[in-house]
Design a protein around this motif. Structure first.
Motif, PDB file in Angstrom:
ATOM      1  N   ASP A 146       0.833  -1.208   0.000  1.00  0.00           N
ATOM      2  CA  ASP A 146       0.000   0.000   0.000  1.00  0.00           C
ATOM      3  C   ASP A 146       0.867   1.257   0.000  1.00  0.00           C
ATOM      4  N   ALA A 147       1.990   1.213   0.709  1.00  0.00           N
ATOM      5  CA  ALA A 147       2.882   2.375   0.764  1.00  0.00           C
ATOM      6  C   ALA A 147       3.416   2.711  -0.621  1.00  0.00           C
ATOM      7  N   ALA A 148       3.788   1.690  -1.384  1.00  0.00           N
ATOM      8  CA  ALA A 148       4.278   1.927  -2.742  1.00  0.00           C
ATOM      9  C   ALA A 148       3.154   2.423  -3.642  1.00  0.00           C
ATOM     10  N   ASP A 149       1.950   1.868  -3.485  1.00  0.00           N
ATOM     11  CA  ASP A 149       0.795   2.358  -4.245  1.00  0.00           C
ATOM     12  C   ASP A 149       0.564   3.847  -3.977  1.00  0.00           C
ATOM     13  N   ARG A 150       0.570   4.206  -2.703  1.00  0.00           N
ATOM     14  CA  ARG A 150       0.354   5.607  -2.339  1.00  0.00           C
ATOM     15  C   ARG A 150       1.448   6.500  -2.926  1.00  0.00           C
ATOM     16  N   ALA A 151       2.688   6.026  -2.892  1.00  0.00           N
ATOM     17  CA  ALA A 151       3.802   6.832  -3.385  1.00  0.00           C
ATOM     18  C   ALA A 151       3.679   7.085  -4.881  1.00  0.00           C
ATOM     19  N   VAL A 152       3.311   6.057  -5.633  1.00  0.00           N
ATOM     20  CA  VAL A 152       3.148   6.205  -7.080  1.00  0.00           C
ATOM     21  C   VAL A 152       2.046   7.214  -7.388  1.00  0.00           C
TER      22      VAL A 152
ATOM     23  N   VAL B  32      19.674   3.917  11.042  1.00  0.00           N
ATOM     24  CA  VAL B  32      18.903   3.183  12.032  1.00  0.00           C
ATOM     25  C   VAL B  32      18.324   4.193  13.021  1.00  0.00           C
ATOM     26  N   ILE B  33      17.005   4.168  13.184  1.00  0.00           N
ATOM     27  CA  ILE B  33      16.316   5.129  14.052  1.00  0.00           C
ATOM     28  C   ILE B  33      15.806   4.388  15.278  1.00  0.00           C
ATOM     29  N   PRO B  34      16.560   4.445  16.393  1.00  0.00           N
ATOM     30  CA  PRO B  34      16.116   3.750  17.604  1.00  0.00           C
ATOM     31  C   PRO B  34      14.914   4.453  18.221  1.00  0.00           C
ATOM     32  N   GLY B  35      14.087   3.681  18.884  1.00  0.00           N
ATOM     33  CA  GLY B  35      12.921   4.256  19.548  1.00  0.00           C
ATOM     34  C   GLY B  35      12.102   3.181  20.215  1.00  0.00           C
ATOM     35  N   GLU B  36      10.912   3.539  20.613  1.00  0.00           N
ATOM     36  CA  GLU B  36       9.987   2.564  21.176  1.00  0.00           C
ATOM     37  C   GLU B  36       9.602   1.556  20.083  1.00  0.00           C
ATOM     38  N   PRO B  37       9.092   0.398  20.469  1.00  0.00           N
ATOM     39  CA  PRO B  37       8.794  -0.632  19.464  1.00  0.00           C
ATOM     40  C   PRO B  37       7.970  -0.136  18.280  1.00  0.00           C
ATOM     41  N   ALA B  38       7.038   0.772  18.513  1.00  0.00           N
ATOM     42  CA  ALA B  38       6.183   1.239  17.420  1.00  0.00           C
ATOM     43  C   ALA B  38       6.916   2.159  16.447  1.00  0.00           C
ATOM     44  N   ALA B  39       8.051   2.720  16.851  1.00  0.00           N
ATOM     45  CA  ALA B  39       8.762   3.693  16.017  1.00  0.00           C
ATOM     46  C   ALA B  39      10.163   3.244  15.617  1.00  0.00           C
ATOM     47  N   HIS B  40      10.631   2.133  16.131  1.00  0.00           N
ATOM     48  CA  HIS B  40      11.981   1.617  15.880  1.00  0.00           C
ATOM     49  C   HIS B  40      12.058   1.124  14.436  1.00  0.00           C
ATOM     50  N   ARG B  41      12.930   1.725  13.623  1.00  0.00           N
ATOM     51  CA  ARG B  41      12.867   1.450  12.183  1.00  0.00           C
ATOM     52  C   ARG B  41      14.185   1.798  11.487  1.00  0.00           C
ATOM     53  N   ILE B  42      14.163   1.575  10.165  1.00  0.00           N
ATOM     54  CA  ILE B  42      15.287   1.877   9.287  1.00  0.00           C
ATOM     55  C   ILE B  42      14.852   2.942   8.293  1.00  0.00           C
ATOM     56  N   GLU B  43      15.758   3.860   7.985  1.00  0.00           N
ATOM     57  CA  GLU B  43      15.537   4.812   6.896  1.00  0.00           C
ATOM     58  C   GLU B  43      16.542   4.505   5.789  1.00  0.00           C
ATOM     59  N   TYR B  44      16.044   4.098   4.649  1.00  0.00           N
ATOM     60  CA  TYR B  44      16.882   3.775   3.490  1.00  0.00           C
ATOM     61  C   TYR B  44      17.047   5.048   2.669  1.00  0.00           C
ATOM     62  N   ARG B  45      18.281   5.603   2.671  1.00  0.00           N
ATOM     63  CA  ARG B  45      18.516   6.943   2.155  1.00  0.00           C
ATOM     64  C   ARG B  45      19.197   6.969   0.786  1.00  0.00           C
ATOM     65  N   LEU B  46      19.392   5.803   0.179  1.00  0.00           N
ATOM     66  CA  LEU B  46      20.016   5.774  -1.141  1.00  0.00           C
ATOM     67  C   LEU B  46      19.109   6.363  -2.213  1.00  0.00           C
ATOM     68  N   SER B  47      17.826   6.111  -2.120  1.00  0.00           N
ATOM     69  CA  SER B  47      16.896   6.438  -3.201  1.00  0.00           C
ATOM     70  C   SER B  47      16.622   7.931  -3.303  1.00  0.00           C
ATOM     71  N   GLY B  48      16.507   8.400  -4.540  1.00  0.00           N
ATOM     72  CA  GLY B  48      16.142   9.784  -4.812  1.00  0.00           C
ATOM     73  C   GLY B  48      14.657   9.907  -5.096  1.00  0.00           C
ATOM     74  N   ALA B  49      14.212  11.139  -5.311  1.00  0.00           N
ATOM     75  CA  ALA B  49      12.790  11.368  -5.578  1.00  0.00           C
ATOM     76  C   ALA B  49      12.364  10.832  -6.931  1.00  0.00           C
ATOM     77  N   ASP B  50      13.335  10.519  -7.797  1.00  0.00           N
ATOM     78  CA  ASP B  50      13.024  10.067  -9.156  1.00  0.00           C
ATOM     79  C   ASP B  50      12.747   8.576  -9.250  1.00  0.00           C
ATOM     80  N   VAL B  51      12.676   7.872  -8.132  1.00  0.00           N
ATOM     81  CA  VAL B  51      12.553   6.415  -8.171  1.00  0.00           C
ATOM     82  C   VAL B  51      11.180   5.949  -8.626  1.00  0.00           C
ATOM     83  N   ASN B  52      11.150   4.729  -9.106  1.00  0.00           N
ATOM     84  CA  ASN B  52       9.909   3.964  -9.200  1.00  0.00           C
ATOM     85  C   ASN B  52       9.688   3.378  -7.808  1.00  0.00           C
ATOM     86  N   PRO B  53       8.653   3.797  -7.071  1.00  0.00           N
ATOM     87  CA  PRO B  53       8.490   3.340  -5.686  1.00  0.00           C
ATOM     88  C   PRO B  53       8.439   1.829  -5.524  1.00  0.00           C
ATOM     89  N   TYR B  54       7.809   1.127  -6.462  1.00  0.00           N
ATOM     90  CA  TYR B  54       7.754  -0.329  -6.366  1.00  0.00           C
ATOM     91  C   TYR B  54       9.148  -0.941  -6.405  1.00  0.00           C
TER      92      TYR B  54
END
Length: 445
Positions: free
Chosen positions: A212-218, A328-350
């Motif tokens: 759904d996230a990729a659908d929304r991004a497209v 790597v973004i440490p936090g509480e279980p609901a917010a603990h996640r990874i940010e993948y920063r290689l991609s630019g705004a020109d990507v195909n989200p899928y």
């Protein structure tokens, strides 16, 4: 949302748009009668040419169909009825996403992401993601920029002023329109602000299920470009609009779950980074050079990946370090996640999400180790040539097409078809003579 379309049809909007994503992440589609999208995920016929076109509608000679350019037939397209949503300010224009199935499913970008997510599901993993996009608004139209030198184009704002409250207040009406447009389209935002650079706005899309996230991004990218035109503006998601400005990113936030728990979170470890999270990040770094073309798919993409502009130059990771390729973004279980920063705004989200999740999944499967995190500016690291990210689209494509792991993860047909499209894109630019070359060489050489 098909019920909303039925309601709109009763009010006189008898047609809806269907859109399918091509290799470049561009939605291609047409109007269909509303009745054709009300009865579940029905199949229709749609030209397979959209999987053989480049971004300028030129046919790529080495297409997966291996047919003469005049022989493109119809392919099976599945309309995804649950994706329907209004995408215009007046809520009268509806859009439904679609995907290629049957013989073309293996090279359909949405199909590739579904393939990766099925592999994750086979391990019992669920995937959540959220995209952030930076885009530039110009006070221009397609007519006003025709033949006008770039240095005469007028951005919405002048000069850098990141996170500017003053500019946000001054352009509150514009921001309100974006927020309402996204809310009506079922694309909730978690943030909207001015970024550094002339006319640059960043929108953070709220996280949700990965597909759904990729659908929304497209949809978001296409919707913002269309909305801007209704305002007499132009929006671009190019990775690098000017060599004098920062690039435009398309960062992806990712978390994984297993049994309803955050797979990346372990309360017994330092900064709560679990073993699975270390493996996942290790896989992302291990395969970043091989899969780079999925996150940096254009010639222009590599002009963003340069030191000094908060973009990665080599595979690196850090704890809450925005200069790294993986944050790597440490936090509480609901917010603990990874940010993948290689991609630019020109990507195909899928495809960018397939890259980010797929490489991490390989890391878990292979029990990949992880080096110490980078504490300082990762772009200042003196990376050996062998450790640097690909320097251009040609190098990235060569690494991708030769990767057995890419074939295993994404499928051989897709790897060859997408690589053919990127080789074509590289060649399309190489023979062009630019104004810069004429200014540099004309008199002196």
């Amino acid at each position: 949302m098909s019920g909303e379309v039925r309601g709109s049809a009763a009010n006189g909007a008898r047609a809806a748009m269907i859109g399918v994503c091509d290799f470049d992440g561009v939605l291609r589609g047409k109007h269909v009668m509303a009745d054709d999208v009300l009865d579940g995920d029905k199949l229709i016929k749609f030209s397979e040419a959209v999987l053989a076109w480049d971004c300028a509608d030129q046919v790529i000679p080495a297409t997966v169909t291996q047919k003469p350019t005049s022989a493109f037939a119809d392919a099976d397209l599945r309309i995804l009825s649950r994706t329907g949503r209004p995408v215009s300010p007046d809520r009268r224009q509806y859009l439904y996403l679609a995907e290629f199935v049957g013989a073309h499913e293996s090279i359909c970008p949405r199909g590739v992401l579904r393939k990766v997510l099925r592999r994750a599901a086979d391990h019992g993993y669920g995937c959540t993601a959220g995209f952030e996009f930076e885009f530039v608004l110009f006070k221009e139209t397609a007519e006003t920029i025709d033949g006008k030198p770039f240095d005469q184009w007028t951005p919405l704002t002048h000069g850098p002023f990141g996170y500017s409250v003053a500019r946000a207040v001054a352009h509150n009406e514009l921001f309100d329109e974006i927020r309402v447009l996204c809310k009506n389209a079922g694309i909730p935002l978690s943030g909207l602000h001015f970024e550094t650079g002339p006319g640059v706005i960043e929108a953070a899309l709220r996280h949700c299920d990965a597909l759904d996230a990729a659908d929304r991004a497209v949809i978001f990218k296409s919707m913002i470009k269309s909305w801007a035109q209704t305002r007499g503006l132009m929006a671009t998601f190019m990775a690098k609009v000017s060599e004098n400005w920062p690039g435009q990113s398309g960062h992806i936030h990712i978390s994984m779950s297993s049994g309803g728990e955050n797979l990346f979170y372990d309360r017994e470890t330092n900064r709560n980074v679990s073993k699975a999270m270390r493996q996942f990040v290790g896989g992302q770094l291990k395969y970043m050079k091989e899969f780079c073309v999925l996150a940096a798919p254009n010639v222009n993409s590599y002009k963003r990946l340069r030191p000094g502009y908060w973009a990665p130059t080599c595979p690196s990771w850090g704890l809450d370090n925005r200069s790294c390729a993986v944050r790597v973004i440490p936090g509480e279980p609901a917010a603990h996640r990874i940010e993948y920063r290689l991609s630019g705004a020109d990507v195909n989200p899928y495809l960018a999400l397939s890259c980010a999740i797929g490489s991490g999944l390989l890391g878990i499967e292979e029990d990949v180790g992880l080096t110490a995190p980078v504490a300082g500016d990762a772009s200042a690291l003196n990376c050996a040539a062998a450790e640097r990210l690909p320097q251009d689209l040609s190098e990235a494509t060569g690494r991708f097409v030769q990767s057995p792991e890419a074939v295993d993860l994404f499928g051989g047909e897709f790897v060859e078809a997408f690589s053919s499209s990127r080789r074509w894109e590289w060649e399309a630019v190489q023979h062009r003579v630019t104004d810069f070359e004429r200014q540099r060489y004309f008199e002196i050489i």
